[in-house]
Design an enzyme around this catalytic site. Sequence first.
Site, mmCIF file in Angstrom:
data_model
loop_
_atom_site.group_PDB
_atom_site.id
_atom_site.type_symbol
_atom_site.label_atom_id
_atom_site.label_comp_id
_atom_site.label_asym_id
_atom_site.label_seq_id
_atom_site.Cartn_x
_atom_site.Cartn_y
_atom_site.Cartn_z
ATOM 1 N N ALA A 46 -9.337 2.242 3.997
ATOM 2 C CA ALA A 46 -8.021 2.503 4.603
ATOM 3 C C ALA A 46 -8.137 2.925 5.929
ATOM 4 C CB ALA A 46 -7.231 3.402 3.678
ATOM 5 N N ASP A 103 0.825 -1.284 -0.066
ATOM 6 C CA ASP A 103 0.066 -0.119 0.098
ATOM 7 C C ASP A 103 0.806 1.438 0.081
ATOM 8 O OD1 ASP A 103 -2.488 -1.265 0.012
ATOM 9 O OD2 ASP A 103 -2.422 -1.449 2.354
#
EC number: 2.7.1.23
Length: 311
Positions: A203, A87
């Site tokens: 997220a 990520d």
Amino acid sequence: MTETAATTASTTTKAARTVFLLAHTGRPAAIRSAERVVQGLLRSGLGVRVLEAEAADLPLPAAVEAVPDGTPDVLDGCELLIVLGGDGTLLRGAEFSRASGVPMLGVNLGRVGFLAEAERDDLDKVVDRVVSRAYEVEERMTLDVVVHSNGDIVHRDWALNEAAVQKVSPERILEVVLEIDGRPVTAFGCDGIVCATPTGSTAYAFSAGGPVVWPEVEALLMVPISAHALFAKPLVTSPTSTLAVEVQPHTPHGVLWCDGRRTVELPSGARVVVRRGAVPVRLARLHHASFTDRLVAKFALPVSGWRGAPH
């Protein structure tokens, strides 16, 4: 918003096409994956460009072009940015993509990788789809962030996932006032506030208890982190709304994090204003699978027993 790759890719000969490659060279898996992707692209007649700092760690042929980092036109002439990593690397790639307008195609080498379009087992497929221009480009909304202090603008930033206002001292809470479209909503002490896009809803905002928002939904999110208040629910607003978080003058200073990568200290009394970003991030898509299927796969959600709609 999508468009076919043929409308954005170069119309010149195949040899003139160039792909930029960004990789997390601190991971052996990324180095092996990068080598495999580079070899596949070169065999198909595409040019490959990398950063000089990463070229030193990658076993690359002489045909690969290395350019210095920090150059504004580092992606000039490239039709696609391929990012290999987790990520953090994908968010780093988003910075290059937003600045250049070049679409980003992410290959997940980490754990979740919601921004990624492919996994490490799909490398050959990725190369084939890039060579044949068999991908589409999707625009994801971003955030523009402005920090005010004593009436002056002291910082400007942006985010693809979220802008998070957080406390600095573990033993002290952050006292804030939340505002939407110029009107106060509520005030409380908390560990922080996450202002997120739909892309960022899976997220940090998700970890803070916020809702999952499908990417095609245009909205802004405001999610409290460990708030000391009865009314401290996640808020979902119009994409045209203006969100603001004011740090109370009597509270300790805080800190602003944008996508967990860029940070600035917030003095007591600072005001953080968040709006829909003027510049989107463009993502290359290989699959037409629904976001629902992606959500189930990424979080390994249990769906056994589902029979589907009756025919």
